[in-house]
Design a protein around this motif. Structure first.
Motif, short mmCIF file in Angstrom:
data_model
loop_
_atom_site.label_atom_id
_atom_site.label_comp_id
_atom_site.label_asym_id
_atom_site.label_seq_id
_atom_site.Cartn_x
_atom_site.Cartn_y
_atom_site.Cartn_z
N TYR A 32 0.77 -1.43 -0.06
CA TYR A 32 -0.07 0.06 0.03
C TYR A 32 0.77 1.34 0.00
O TYR A 32 0.75 2.02 0.92
CB TYR A 32 -0.85 0.07 1.06
N LEU A 33 1.51 1.29 -0.96
CA LEU A 33 2.82 2.13 -1.03
C LEU A 33 2.34 3.88 -1.27
O LEU A 33 1.49 3.94 -1.58
CB LEU A 33 3.65 1.87 -2.29
N HIS A 34 3.07 4.71 -0.81
CA HIS A 34 2.91 6.10 -0.86
C HIS A 34 4.11 6.78 -1.02
O HIS A 34 5.32 6.08 -1.32
CB HIS A 34 2.50 6.69 0.51
N ALA A 35 4.22 7.89 -1.10
CA ALA A 35 5.34 8.94 -1.39
C ALA A 35 6.76 8.27 -0.81
O ALA A 35 7.87 8.73 -1.24
CB ALA A 35 5.12 10.20 -1.72
N GLY A 36 6.46 8.14 0.50
CA GLY A 36 7.57 7.96 1.33
C GLY A 36 8.30 6.60 0.82
O GLY A 36 9.58 6.62 0.85
N HIS A 37 7.70 5.63 0.69
CA HIS A 37 8.29 4.34 -0.11
C HIS A 37 8.83 4.78 -1.42
O HIS A 37 10.22 4.27 -1.72
CB HIS A 37 6.98 3.48 -0.14
N LEU A 38 8.11 5.57 -2.18
CA LEU A 38 8.74 5.83 -3.60
C LEU A 38 9.94 6.74 -3.36
O LEU A 38 10.91 6.44 -4.29
CB LEU A 38 7.93 6.40 -4.31
N SER A 39 10.16 7.25 -2.28
CA SER A 39 11.43 8.28 -2.30
C SER A 39 12.39 7.27 -1.71
O SER A 39 13.86 7.56 -2.12
CB SER A 39 11.41 9.17 -1.11
N LEU A 40 12.28 6.17 -1.18
CA LEU A 40 13.30 5.18 -1.17
C LEU A 40 13.79 4.54 -2.21
O LEU A 40 15.01 4.35 -2.52
CB LEU A 40 13.04 4.17 -0.01
N VAL A 41 12.92 4.26 -3.07
CA VAL A 41 13.02 3.59 -4.53
C VAL A 41 14.27 4.67 -5.22
O VAL A 41 15.12 4.36 -5.79
CB VAL A 41 11.86 3.32 -5.30
N PRO A 84 6.65 3.46 -13.35
CA PRO A 84 7.51 4.55 -13.86
C PRO A 84 8.76 4.68 -13.21
O PRO A 84 9.42 5.29 -13.77
CB PRO A 84 6.40 5.73 -13.58
N LEU A 85 9.13 4.41 -12.16
CA LEU A 85 10.29 4.43 -11.40
C LEU A 85 11.10 3.12 -11.97
O LEU A 85 12.28 3.21 -11.68
CB LEU A 85 10.13 4.22 -9.94
N LYS A 86 10.71 2.24 -12.65
CA LYS A 86 11.61 1.04 -13.35
C LYS A 86 12.25 0.23 -12.26
O LYS A 86 13.25 0.08 -12.44
CB LYS A 86 12.39 1.74 -14.25
N VAL A 87 11.48 0.14 -11.13
CA VAL A 87 12.00 -0.90 -10.44
C VAL A 87 12.17 -2.50 -11.26
O VAL A 87 11.48 -2.79 -12.02
CB VAL A 87 10.86 -1.29 -9.34
N ASP A 88 13.09 -2.89 -10.84
CA ASP A 88 13.69 -4.12 -11.51
C ASP A 88 12.61 -5.42 -10.97
O ASP A 88 12.19 -6.13 -11.86
CB ASP A 88 15.21 -4.55 -11.39
#
Length: 282
Positions: A32-41, A84-88
């Protein structure tokens, strides 16, 4: 982006990446991801060749009367956010594989580090957190793992576990990401009613007040905590669990404030448990 659920397949992939001389950055989450998780990515992408993010709601860190069943889950939503972040790799294991029948081995840290602050109210929580993080590190084999500082105590205990057990991984912690009104982003914010959500920013305002008091020269921990309690009592339907000022490495209480500290608090707003903190140097 590839989704892997099988543990053996995940480890095999990581071993091939390591053999090729590439670095792995790992972001463990419960989804249940949010901007905090995405900043780590985003940080991991700057530092590592291959990014692996796990989505696993860990049953071992929930007490019997906590919100395991209610915790928000939406894998398709999460994958859309990650694309969009292109996580592998998205590693999405099943509980029956992470904790197979007969599993009796758990990881814990003795003493105050896991028993105070959140540990005083969630007595099995950090045992569950440390166990699942140890398992994930052994499965994913990352060079670096990324965690958010909103869970400050979690960051401290994970660093301690990795140091004590000689995990060959660097733990990176990054600042809390907040909503525009200051509320720390959390998957559990979805539990809040409209009225509770309106009052929730008072938590961060209280932390900022404490930070200013200390910056202005108030170094008596008891005095700062008393002022914080008074401010939080203006919140309707809020039950304070703890307010503490502690050393950022040892989590020892700081009656006389000095060095790098964490100003930490937890409260229940209605039925929702919220935590937040500020890290500062004095």
């Amino acid at each position: 982006m590839r989704v892997i659920s099988d543990i053996t397949e995940m480890t095999s992939f990581s071993r091939k990446i390591i053999a090729a001389g590439k670095t792995i950055g790992f972001v463990p989450t419960m989804g249940y991801l949010h901007a905090g998780h995405l900043s780590l990515v985003e940080r991991a992408k700057k530092e590592c060749d291959i990014i692996i993010l796990s989505i696993f709601v860990n049953p071992a860190q929930f007490g019997p009367k906590e919100d395991l069943a209610a915790y928000p889950r939406d894998l398709m939503r999460d994958l859309k956010l990650l694309k969009p972040l292109k996580v592998d790799i998205v590693f999405n294991p099943q509980a029956k594989e992470m904790y197979p029948s007969g599993c009796k081995t758990f990881v814990n840290i003795d003493g105050d580090l896991t028993q105070k602050l959140c540990g005083a109210f969630r007595p099995i929580h950090f045992k569950g957190v440390l166990t699942v993080v140890a398992k994930l590190l052994n499965i994913v084999l990352p060079h670096k793992a990324y965690f958010g500082e909103k869970d400050a105590q979690q960051c401290v205990v994970i660093k301690k576990m990795c140091k004590d057990l000689k995990f060959p991984v660097k733990i990176i912690t990054l600042p809390t990401i907040r909503e525009k009104d200051g509320l720390a982003m959390s998957s559990r914010n979805t539990y809040l009613t409209t009225e509770e959500r309106k009052s929730a920013p008072m938590i961060y305002k209280t932390l900022l007040m404490a930070e200013k008091m200390i910056d202005d020269g108030e170094l008596r921990g008891k005095k700062v905590i008393t002022a914080m309690k008074k401010k939080l009592k203006s919140m309707k339907n809020a039950e304070i669990q703890y307010i503490s000022i502690v050393n950022s490495d040892t989590l020892e209480d700081r009656a006389n404030i000095s060095g790098e500290i964490i100003i930490a608090l937890a409260l229940k707003l209605g039925k929702t448990r919220l935590i937040d903190n500020i890290v500062m140097s004095v």
